[in-house]
Design a protein around this motif. Structure first.
Motif, PDB file in Angstrom:
ATOM      1  N   SER A  97      -3.650   4.839   6.509  1.00 21.89           N
ATOM      2  CA  SER A  97      -2.581   5.849   6.440  1.00 21.89           C
ATOM      3  C   SER A  97      -1.654   5.583   5.264  1.00 21.89           C
ATOM      4  O   SER A  97      -1.290   6.502   4.527  1.00 21.89           O
ATOM      5  CB  SER A  97      -1.745   5.849   7.727  1.00 21.89           C
ATOM      6  OG  SER A  97      -2.520   6.304   8.789  1.00 21.89           O
ATOM      7  N   SER A  98      -1.275   4.320   5.092  1.00 27.57           N
ATOM      8  CA  SER A  98      -0.358   3.963   4.008  1.00 27.57           C
ATOM      9  C   SER A  98      -0.993   4.297   2.663  1.00 27.57           C
ATOM     10  O   SER A  98      -0.361   4.888   1.793  1.00 27.57           O
ATOM     11  CB  SER A  98      -0.012   2.473   4.056  1.00 27.57           C
ATOM     12  OG  SER A  98       0.573   2.166   5.289  1.00 27.57           O
ATOM     13  N   TYR A  99      -2.236   3.880   2.500  1.00 27.09           N
ATOM     14  CA  TYR A  99      -2.918   4.118   1.226  1.00 27.09           C
ATOM     15  C   TYR A  99      -3.033   5.620   0.960  1.00 27.09           C
ATOM     16  O   TYR A  99      -2.722   6.102  -0.134  1.00 27.09           O
ATOM     17  CB  TYR A  99      -4.301   3.465   1.233  1.00 27.09           C
ATOM     18  CG  TYR A  99      -4.953   3.464  -0.135  1.00 27.09           C
ATOM     19  CD1 TYR A  99      -4.743   2.410  -1.026  1.00 27.09           C
ATOM     20  CD2 TYR A  99      -5.762   4.517  -0.549  1.00 27.09           C
ATOM     21  CE1 TYR A  99      -5.319   2.411  -2.288  1.00 27.09           C
ATOM     22  CE2 TYR A  99      -6.340   4.534  -1.809  1.00 27.09           C
ATOM     23  CZ  TYR A  99      -6.120   3.471  -2.668  1.00 27.09           C
ATOM     24  OH  TYR A  99      -6.683   3.487  -3.926  1.00 27.09           O
TER      25      TYR A  99
ATOM     26  N   SER B 243      -1.206   7.975   2.078  1.00 30.51           N
ATOM     27  CA  SER B 243       0.082   8.647   1.857  1.00 30.51           C
ATOM     28  C   SER B 243       0.388   8.678   0.367  1.00 30.51           C
ATOM     29  O   SER B 243       0.958   9.649  -0.146  1.00 30.51           O
ATOM     30  CB  SER B 243       1.206   7.944   2.629  1.00 30.51           C
ATOM     31  OG  SER B 243       1.504   6.686   2.059  1.00 30.51           O
ATOM     32  N   VAL B 244      -0.019   7.635  -0.345  1.00 34.17           N
ATOM     33  CA  VAL B 244       0.186   7.607  -1.800  1.00 34.17           C
ATOM     34  C   VAL B 244      -0.760   8.606  -2.479  1.00 34.17           C
ATOM     35  O   VAL B 244      -0.363   9.322  -3.397  1.00 34.17           O
ATOM     36  CB  VAL B 244      -0.024   6.170  -2.352  1.00 34.17           C
ATOM     37  CG1 VAL B 244       0.086   6.146  -3.867  1.00 34.17           C
ATOM     38  CG2 VAL B 244       0.997   5.222  -1.728  1.00 34.17           C
TER      39      VAL B 244
ATOM     40  N   SER C  36      -7.248  -2.702  -4.185  1.00 28.75           N
ATOM     41  CA  SER C  36      -6.538  -3.324  -3.072  1.00 28.75           C
ATOM     42  C   SER C  36      -7.579  -3.748  -2.048  1.00 28.75           C
ATOM     43  O   SER C  36      -8.639  -3.134  -1.935  1.00 28.75           O
ATOM     44  CB  SER C  36      -5.563  -2.334  -2.417  1.00 28.75           C
ATOM     45  OG  SER C  36      -4.464  -2.120  -3.276  1.00 28.75           O
TER      46      SER C  36
ATOM     47  N   LYS D  97      -8.880   4.343  -8.477  1.00 25.96           N
ATOM     48  CA  LYS D  97      -8.397   3.141  -7.805  1.00 25.96           C
ATOM     49  C   LYS D  97      -9.286   2.877  -6.598  1.00 25.96           C
ATOM     50  O   LYS D  97      -9.837   3.814  -6.014  1.00 25.96           O
ATOM     51  CB  LYS D  97      -6.948   3.338  -7.345  1.00 25.96           C
ATOM     52  CG  LYS D  97      -5.959   3.358  -8.503  1.00 25.96           C
ATOM     53  CD  LYS D  97      -4.554   3.665  -8.025  1.00 25.96           C
ATOM     54  CE  LYS D  97      -3.894   2.448  -7.386  1.00 25.96           C
ATOM     55  NZ  LYS D  97      -2.431   2.648  -7.215  1.00 25.96           N
TER      56      LYS D  97
ATOM     57  N   GLY E 146      -3.170   0.736   7.594  1.00 25.35           N
ATOM     58  CA  GLY E 146      -3.458   0.500   6.176  1.00 25.35           C
ATOM     59  C   GLY E 146      -4.031   1.738   5.505  1.00 25.35           C
ATOM     60  O   GLY E 146      -3.618   2.111   4.408  1.00 25.35           O
TER      61      GLY E 146
ATOM     62  N   LEU F 240       0.840  -1.207   0.000  1.00 23.79           N
ATOM     63  CA  LEU F 240       0.000   0.000   0.000  1.00 23.79           C
ATOM     64  C   LEU F 240       0.874   1.257   0.000  1.00 23.79           C
ATOM     65  O   LEU F 240       0.607   2.208  -0.729  1.00 23.79           O
ATOM     66  CB  LEU F 240      -0.920   0.013   1.222  1.00 23.79           C
ATOM     67  CG  LEU F 240      -2.006  -1.061   1.294  1.00 23.79           C
ATOM     68  CD1 LEU F 240      -2.796  -0.921   2.584  1.00 23.79           C
ATOM     69  CD2 LEU F 240      -2.946  -0.995   0.097  1.00 23.79           C
ATOM     70  N   LEU F 241       1.951   1.212   0.814  1.00 25.32           N
ATOM     71  CA  LEU F 241       2.865   2.359   0.883  1.00 25.32           C
ATOM     72  C   LEU F 241       3.543   2.621  -0.452  1.00 25.32           C
ATOM     73  O   LEU F 241       3.849   3.758  -0.800  1.00 25.32           O
ATOM     74  CB  LEU F 241       3.942   2.093   1.946  1.00 25.32           C
ATOM     75  CG  LEU F 241       3.608   2.481   3.374  1.00 25.32           C
ATOM     76  CD1 LEU F 241       4.702   1.983   4.311  1.00 25.32           C
ATOM     77  CD2 LEU F 241       3.451   3.982   3.514  1.00 25.32           C
ATOM     78  N   ALA F 242       3.776   1.517  -1.195  1.00 28.86           N
ATOM     79  CA  ALA F 242       4.455   1.646  -2.487  1.00 28.86           C
ATOM     80  C   ALA F 242       3.465   1.955  -3.603  1.00 28.86           C
ATOM     81  O   ALA F 242       3.846   2.069  -4.768  1.00 28.86           O
ATOM     82  CB  ALA F 242       5.215   0.356  -2.792  1.00 28.86           C
ATOM     83  N   GLY F 243       2.194   2.063  -3.259  1.00 31.49           N
ATOM     84  CA  GLY F 243       1.189   2.344  -4.281  1.00 31.49           C
ATOM     85  C   GLY F 243       0.916   1.165  -5.189  1.00 31.49           C
ATOM     86  O   GLY F 243       0.428   1.327  -6.308  1.00 31.49           O
ATOM     87  N   VAL F 244       1.235  -0.035  -4.700  1.00 29.73           N
ATOM     88  CA  VAL F 244       1.005  -1.246  -5.484  1.00 29.73           C
ATOM     89  C   VAL F 244      -0.371  -1.813  -5.107  1.00 29.73           C
ATOM     90  O   VAL F 244      -0.716  -1.874  -3.932  1.00 29.73           O
ATOM     91  CB  VAL F 244       2.119  -2.283  -5.193  1.00 29.73           C
ATOM     92  CG1 VAL F 244       1.745  -3.662  -5.679  1.00 29.73           C
ATOM     93  CG2 VAL F 244       3.433  -1.819  -5.812  1.00 29.73           C
TER      94      VAL F 244
END
Lengths: 196, 403
Positions: free
Chosen positions: B383-385, B387-388, B358, B326, B381, A54-58
């Motif tokens: 937060s990670s999403y 951040s992109v 995802s 997305k 999760g 998720l952090l890598a935008g994958v």
């Protein structure tokens, strides 16, 4: 980048659709996105890996390979990847069939259990081989279906699977002429590019 | 201020009422000539208006999603309903994003709904307020985006019924949304879901104080019915294990039939014996004094009617053939209202439509309500999403400034 991944990278067409089964932290898919503008889809079960994706935008889907891939339609991807995971699934033969149903071409990397050091380990010590690339004891290994290059060739021929390309590498992911002559004896990891 | 405001809070917030004069034609064919939407905003809209996030609320939510209202010069005790996720440094970071939350049409927190005076009759709409569908909500939200001059949301986010609005955004306005975050939702209600809603509606409409929905004029409201409806609903929002955790702690002593007693002993009557009973009654009653019964009836119908596949011969994947946004889909293991299978159904539909998706399946005892709780892996999760999403926003901004 790991040499095995640099080999298979060349097998991926730009702008193609790539499904990576057991995609780990998503770094390979991220690289393919960056360099080849692919449509990415990764599957993994590990929470930490999924978060890294998720952090890598994958794009990553939390899904257990052992529960099947029925949710993916026929021919919905150009390439389906399975790197270092074949030996850890419950039904490797079914998974290979499923991969070929979903993808036009599939790439599989697995450890070759007939590598001469493993053979020697078993013969001389009488115990299940433990090495740098397979660092597990028999009771705690995630690897439950070991096979050799000959075994996989046999599976491909019984299932009428076309082997488009086969490369063997050592644990530094380097290739040598000895490996090319006797892959089943000197290859540590096998890389297959297959299709129907 | 009686108490200090936490650092990761958006602080004191003020709602804003926005009036819309353009008539809105509803799915039912009925028309609302003009309407108001009550909204709240957190953070700042950037120059190219690329950092806007829309928050969609669920059945009982409203525009007050984060921060604190001021009541008689004092900070309100309770923050907004999604304060776990919205604020500086939180997953929906108000230092980065401009976050918009609204009370949907038909609600009862300031937007036009059953309690609003019908200009034609001079009386509250009550039961005559038209049935609103998720599609109608999203159409009204698109008008709100126009009003705020937001062409495209960086993300539209919602849990439960909120997640259904996100799906509708991706279907109706695919070009106006970059990311769709759908949490603890379903592509449509199951028969069991509808059944629970019907029991809730029956308990309201059979209350003698309901007066066919015209209870405002009688100076009363169906308190018992709405309490009962909420009690039923509340059970479906929790999980068996979370209820045991809350009300079964004394079970180890063996004397309480495995559940916590309200007064410490059995009464051998039909009054409250167990804590879970008094808890549910308290929850139901406090809800009934803050929520309008006609709104509750209406919104349960909105839920029941949600089925975007009907326009696509029952094949929902066809609804997602257009657009580039997305998706992030999240479910919770103990959610039995919209269990993980329903979210996987959605993921598979999106895969079939060849969309980027995802999916996270979060282990939690929190039941359906887990989407409102600080479950660490869930927040991480998100937060990670996000951040992109934030990086894209800044890249966009830089590019547009350079050009």
């Amino acid at each position: 980048m790991r040499a095995d991944l640099s080999i298979i990278k060349d097998w991926i067409e730009p702008q193609s659709r790539v499904l990576d089964l057991g995609c780990g932290d998503g770094s390979f898919l991220a690289l393919l996105k960056e360099e080849k503008q692919i449509f990415d889809c990764g599957l993994d079960l590990d929470a930490e890996n999924i978060n890294k994706c998720l952090l890598a935008g994958v794009n990553v889907i939390e899904q257990d390979l052992d529960k099947g891939l029925a949710n993916f339609s026929d021919n919905s991807f150009d390439s389906v990847l399975l790197t270092q995971t074949l030996q850890a699934v419950q039904k490797p033969d079914v998974l290979v069939d499923e991969m070929l149903r979903i993808g036009e071409k599939c790439i599989i990397i697995f450890p070759n259990f007939a590598y001469w050091r493993y053979r020697l380990y078993l013969v001389s010590k009488g115990r299940m081989p433990v090495s740098k690339s397979i660092p597990f004891e028999w009771y705690d290994t995630p690897n439950i279906h070991f096979c050799t290059i000959k075994d996989f060739d046999f599976l491909c021929s019984t299932k009428n699977i076309k082997v488009l390309n086969r490369t063997v590498v050592d644990d530094k992911h380097q290739n040598s002429s000895l490996m090319n002559i006797y892959p089943n004896l000197f290859g540590i990891n096998a890389i297959y590019h297959i299709s129907r | 201020m009686t108490s200090t405001i936490p650092k990761d809070s958006v602080g004191i917030v003020k709602p804003e009422l926005i009036h819309f004069d353009e008539a809105l034609t509803l799915r039912s064919g009925k028309v609302i000539e003009s309407y108001d939407l009550m909204i709240e905003c957190y953070g700042e809209l950037n120059q190219d208006k690329s950092n806007a996030i829309l928050i969609c609320h669920a059945l009982s939510g409203d525009h007050h999603a984060a921060g604190y209202h001021e009541l008689e010069g004092k900070k309100d005790e309770k923050p907004g309903w999604w304060d776990t996720c919205i604020g500086p440094g939180k997953p929906f970071d108000s230092d980065i994003f401009f976050i918009v939350s609204l009370n949907n049409l038909g609600g009862c927190s300031g937007s036009t709904g059953p309690t609003t005076i019908n200009p034609e009759t001079g009386k509250a709409y009550g039961p005559d307020f038209p049935i609103i569908t998720v599609r109608d909500w999203v159409n009204s939200q698109a008008r709100l985006a126009d009003h705020l001059e937001i062409d495209q949301w960086a993300a539209v986010i919602g849990g439960s019924l909120g997640g259904m609005q996100v799906l509708r955004w991706a279907i109706s306005y695919p070009e106006r949304i970059r990311h769709a975050i759908v949490i603890a939702a379903a592509p449509k209600l199951s028969a069991q879901n509808i059944a629970f809603n019907e029991v809730a509606r029956q308990s309201i409409t059979t209350d003698p104080d309901f007066h066919q929905g015209h209870y405002y004029e009688q100076g009363t409201y169906p308190k018992k019915g709405l309490t009962l409806a909420r009690m039923i609903g509340h059970i479906t929002y929790l999980s068996d294990s979370s209820m045991n955790e809350k009300f079964g702690k004394d079970s180890l002593t063996g004397g309480n039939f495995g559940r916590d007693l309200s007064t410490g002993k059995l009464n051998f009557g039909f009054d409250v014996d167990f804590q879970v009973e008094s808890y549910l009654q308290y929850k139901g009653e406090s809800f009934s004094s803050n929520f309008d019964a006609n709104s509750y009836l209406l919104i349960t119908k909105t839920l029941d009617y949600f089925d975007p596949a009907v326009d696509y011969e029952g094949d929902l994947s066809k609804a997602f053939l257009h657009g580039n946004c997305k998706f992030l889909v999240v479910s919770f293991s103990s959610d039995w209202r919209f269990p993980p299978e329903r979210s996987r159904e959605l993921v598979n539909t999106l895969l079939k439509a060849k969309r980027q998706v995802s999916y996270l399946e979060i282990e939690s005892d929190g039941g359906h309500d887990a989407f409102l709780l600080p479950v660490p892996r869930y927040l991480e999760g998100l937060s990670s999403y996000l951040s992109v999403v934030a990086n894209e926003t800044f890249t966009n901004e830089k590019t547009s400034h350079a050009s």
